[in-house]
Design a protein around this motif. Sequence first.
Motif: not given
Length: 508
Positions: A305-315
């Motif tokens: 549920s937070v995968y897309d949000q978290f990977t976006t900020t990580l990138i």
Amino acid sequence: MDFLAHLQLSSSNIGTSTGNNWINSTGSEIESFSPVDGKSIGVVAATDEAAYEQVMQTSQAAFEVWRTWPAPKRGEIVRQVGNALSEYKESLGKLVSYEMGKSLQEGLGEVQEMIDICDFAVGLSRQLYGLTMHSERPNHRMYEQWHPLGIVGIISAFNFPVAVWSWNAALAWVCGNVCVWKPSEKTPLCSVAVQKIIGKVFAANAVPEGVSCLVQGDYQVGEWLAKDTRIPLVSATGSTRMGKAVNQTVAGRLGKTLLELGGNNAIIISEHADLEMALLGCVFGAVGTAGQRCTTTRRLIIHESVYDQFTTTLIKAYKQLRIGNPLDASNHVGPLIDKTAVAQYLLAIDQCKQQGGRFLVEGKVLTGDEAYESGCFVQPCIAEVENSYPIVQHETFAPILYVMKYSSLAEAIALQNGVPQGLSSSIMTLNMREAEQFLAVGGSDCGIANVNIGTSGAEIGGAFGGEKETGGGRESGSDAWKAYMRRQTNTINWGTHLPLAQGIRFDI
Ligand code: UN1
């Protein structure tokens, strides 16, 4: 490079020492090149057999004396060693950064870790406690005491060229042991600098020659230590492959080992995580020391549920990383240790792609800037993977971060544990039940399990080490000192009869 002169290093250094005596050796030259600018920092000679023998005989003789010094007096010497390291913190931190390539902040942090373990060991020197037991026989007393082992062989790795040695040496010394240190052949000058700092303290206190010894060389010298029956304990930090070899040899003579080997550390990012805090922990864990800590964060297991949000900020965060000369405090990431490490990084990226990995941040060797001339600077990268890929199961000592999704905590924990290594692990969550489940039996199978902290950067006060292919050893804080001593159980009959235990009657 005024820090080199301050540390009394020159372009040609003797590398073998028993404390204040430096022993000439005809061993091959080990040249230390800085991964920062590719320049030669200096050479040391590898320890040859004659020099090794001299070291061993001197340290054996030193043990006979050193073990009779009261432990708090030994602690006093270690206190002074810690003070001397404080004095040299700046120069030594710079050398660590320059010879190994980690950021200056981390180089200074490494020296601080040495100072901290000295403090810890000073206190410990008054606390090498044994237990007392109640005897089943009248007028008998039982207790246990701890005696030193003798010579402790310390094999250390390039990534923590001074701190990991100090965890071992500071404890070993207060316990009454003497040490023979074989540093990595990739960072010999750090060891020479440290030996010189210690030498001054030892000379001022008339510490016997041989309490702190230094030998240089590759795996062959490590093998001498592993085979040598005069060395009751070999403490080795490095790859699992190296640790298995050391373990087999030392076990073959029933010696003791303390192993701190590979890690494949994961952070679980729960849907209940403080994602901002998690980001910092993940990025530092993954790119700190350019991914060359055994505690480096290698895998992120992220709730769907937070995968897309978290990977976006990580990138986004990865795009902001400043990679360059680690002695420049504005840079986050320095180089890999050498070109062999760069080749392994590239190979791992290739294998990851072949096995199905999809890169969110591409890896590459950095070029095109004078700062990257050594050829050892690489782009920290991120790949979406399955935990089962062979490359994900393997520890690559480079800044390659693998990310994967989970839906239930049980699944996340299974993924976290589903690798051969077992050093460090974390969960990012504000949900107490989740945190406790992660720490409980059936949770993380690692030696270190953190909540809302990354996988790296452990404090010296806790026992440091891990399970499975990490080797099972514990160094540094808590009761890790017990590995450096032998336990003796004493039963004393102060009565007038000789009753036997278990009620056995034996009359003559
Ligand atoms: C290592 O990488 O061999 O916990 C040791 C940490 C450091 C020690 C790492 N205090 O990251």
